[in-house]
Design an enzyme around this catalytic site. Sequence first.
Site, PDB file in Angstrom:
ATOM      1  N   ASP A 132     -10.497  -0.189  26.196  1.00  0.00           N
ATOM      2  CA  ASP A 132      -9.615  -1.159  25.549  1.00  0.00           C
ATOM      3  C   ASP A 132      -8.549  -0.425  24.744  1.00  0.00           C
ATOM      4  OD1 ASP A 132      -8.784  -3.757  25.036  1.00  0.00           O
ATOM      5  OD2 ASP A 132      -9.922  -3.884  23.168  1.00  0.00           O
ATOM      6  N   HIS A 139       0.693  -6.525  16.653  1.00  0.00           N
ATOM      7  CA  HIS A 139      -0.714  -6.635  16.256  1.00  0.00           C
ATOM      8  C   HIS A 139      -1.117  -5.471  15.356  1.00  0.00           C
ATOM      9  CE1 HIS A 139      -5.038  -7.273  16.442  1.00  0.00           C
ATOM     10  NE2 HIS A 139      -5.203  -6.079  16.967  1.00  0.00           N
ATOM     11  N   GLU A 205      -9.753 -11.878  20.681  1.00  0.00           N
ATOM     12  CA  GLU A 205      -8.510 -11.130  20.822  1.00  0.00           C
ATOM     13  C   GLU A 205      -7.899 -11.520  22.152  1.00  0.00           C
ATOM     14  OE1 GLU A 205      -9.344  -6.939  20.096  1.00  0.00           O
ATOM     15  OE2 GLU A 205      -9.034  -7.264  17.949  1.00  0.00           O
ATOM     16  N   GLU A 207      -5.973 -10.907  25.149  1.00  0.00           N
ATOM     17  CA  GLU A 207      -5.565  -9.702  25.870  1.00  0.00           C
ATOM     18  C   GLU A 207      -5.444 -10.005  27.350  1.00  0.00           C
ATOM     19  OE1 GLU A 207      -7.716  -6.105  25.113  1.00  0.00           O
ATOM     20  OE2 GLU A 207      -8.247  -6.649  23.050  1.00  0.00           O
ATOM     21  N   ASP A 239     -11.307 -10.236  24.129  1.00  0.00           N
ATOM     22  CA  ASP A 239     -12.119  -9.163  23.553  1.00  0.00           C
ATOM     23  C   ASP A 239     -12.741  -9.679  22.253  1.00  0.00           C
ATOM     24  OD1 ASP A 239     -13.197  -6.658  23.024  1.00  0.00           O
ATOM     25  OD2 ASP A 239     -11.420  -6.010  21.923  1.00  0.00           O
ATOM     26  N   ARG A 243     -15.587  -9.158  13.027  1.00  0.00           N
ATOM     27  CA  ARG A 243     -14.761  -8.398  12.083  1.00  0.00           C
ATOM     28  C   ARG A 243     -15.569  -7.779  10.950  1.00  0.00           C
ATOM     29  NH1 ARG A 243     -10.638  -7.413  15.266  1.00  0.00           N
ATOM     30  NH2 ARG A 243      -9.608  -9.291  15.993  1.00  0.00           N
ATOM     31  N   GLN A 246     -17.380  -4.796  12.412  1.00  0.00           N
ATOM     32  CA  GLN A 246     -16.351  -3.799  12.721  1.00  0.00           C
ATOM     33  C   GLN A 246     -15.869  -3.073  11.462  1.00  0.00           C
ATOM     34  OE1 GLN A 246     -12.846  -5.578  14.495  1.00  0.00           O
ATOM     35  NE2 GLN A 246     -11.801  -3.634  14.793  1.00  0.00           N
ATOM     36  N   LYS A 259     -17.658  -4.832  18.731  1.00  0.00           N
ATOM     37  CA  LYS A 259     -16.893  -5.170  19.941  1.00  0.00           C
ATOM     38  C   LYS A 259     -17.774  -5.251  21.183  1.00  0.00           C
ATOM     39  CE  LYS A 259     -12.569  -4.684  18.341  1.00  0.00           C
ATOM     40  NZ  LYS A 259     -11.464  -5.596  18.578  1.00  0.00           N
ATOM     41  N   THR A 263     -17.223  -9.359  26.100  1.00  0.00           N
ATOM     42  CA  THR A 263     -15.823  -9.458  26.504  1.00  0.00           C
ATOM     43  C   THR A 263     -15.800 -10.469  27.646  1.00  0.00           C
ATOM     44  OG1 THR A 263     -15.500  -7.109  25.988  1.00  0.00           O
ATOM     45  CG2 THR A 263     -13.831  -8.152  27.376  1.00  0.00           C
ATOM     46  N   GLU A 370      -5.333 -12.451  12.356  1.00  0.00           N
ATOM     47  CA  GLU A 370      -3.901 -12.537  12.039  1.00  0.00           C
ATOM     48  C   GLU A 370      -3.450 -13.977  11.790  1.00  0.00           C
ATOM     49  OE1 GLU A 370      -3.607 -10.135  15.787  1.00  0.00           O
ATOM     50  OE2 GLU A 370      -1.615  -9.757  14.961  1.00  0.00           O
TER      51      GLU A 370
HETATM   52 CA    CA Z   1      -9.279  -5.350  21.597  1.00  0.00          CA
END
Ligand code: CA
Length: 421
Positions: A132, A139, A205, A207, A239, A243, A246, A259, A263, A370
């Site tokens: 990834d 971002h 996420e 993606e 993804d 948080r 992480q 993570k 996915t 975000e």
């Molecule tokens: Ca990602």
Amino acid sequence: MIDGAATSWVEVSSECDFPIQNLPYGIFDANDKRLRVGVAIGDSVLDLAAIHDAGLFSNTMLADENVFASSSLNGFMSKGREAWTQARQRISELLSSDNPTLRDNSALRSQALKPMSQVNLLMPVAIGDFTDFYSSKEHATNVGTMFRGKDNALMPNWLHLPVGYHGRASTVFASGVDIRRPKGQTKADEAAAPSFGASRLLDFELEMGFFLGTGNQPGEPIEINQTKDHIFGMVLLNDWSARDIQKWEYVPLGPFLGKSFATSISPWVVTMDALEPFRVASPKQDPTPLPYLGLDGAGAFDIQLQAFIQSEKMTEPMRLTATNYKYLYWNMFQQLAHHTVNGTGMRTGDLCGSGTISGPTEDSRGSMLEICWKGTKPITLPDGSERKFFADGDTVIINGWCEGEGYRVGFGDVRAKILPA
Ligand code: CA
């Protein structure tokens, strides 16, 4: 290239993701436990294993072996670019309005053309490795600003190389597979010690991913202007990210359990041939990257992307964001060239994620981190509840498409529901 004005004898509305200009590949079964390769056309799936059995690939490189009678696209992908182009050419002929071969063969047609609503779409590719990237400047700037302040938002390496990390292929799931909220070790800023429990800050996420059709020998990097011959096609990718896990674990080696638990990818792999008419220039790169990252020509694609949330109480989804693949600072060709420049071997079926794709405006951000700005700007759903991150029972949906003149080349969607820990 298939002409924008071409039409199929299979009815396709102008809003449909799967006109004859698209022809994406997937894996399906018709509730018979027999997995095979299909192509999406309109609201139907064309069974390529059956088409091959009927001898309709006889004048192609794929004549000898039925690579479509398979539980993954890998066999077909490993045949290389010329075989992909021949297959696409042949399938577009067979589906073309003016070609009677399949159109007028009602026995074969009823055997090989299935309503999409009556088949199960499964994981399209047997994924070997998953990488990834972190290639959206918007971002990276948003996240960097939140955690390090505006002046130190981008790390010193960011404008010089496409940052990435090795992900986990075993927990890449097909669309429709529910995601279980992960448990893990977290530590609140004010807490003296870490604790163990369900993640409270579950995020998505937005993606896209690309699949390696053919790889390279370890020790032999893929030169940037050769990368296009190795990339088979693209999917939508979510993804999933915890948080809080992480944040506590990522120093100094980067993302790990925050993570690797899940996915999600969309079931149809849209080929690079189908995307070619939508190729556009990437954002200007300043400073100019080192020569091994210098691509001749345009490297981005104009792919409109949206993400939605639907709680268990909502009757329809609410849009969270709308962005575009073309905003990515580092393009997929640079990503692949960088990935192999140290001699890394890539293999058929390897998956590379783009990184979260955030756009330049507040309504084009690609993660809840975000969108709700680290939890400081919660959003209200139509059911009256509030979200900073996701709750159990929420379904997250991503869709995407390229807009042609009178037709769309689309990806369908990737959706998954969150189950309690
Ligand atoms: Ca990602």
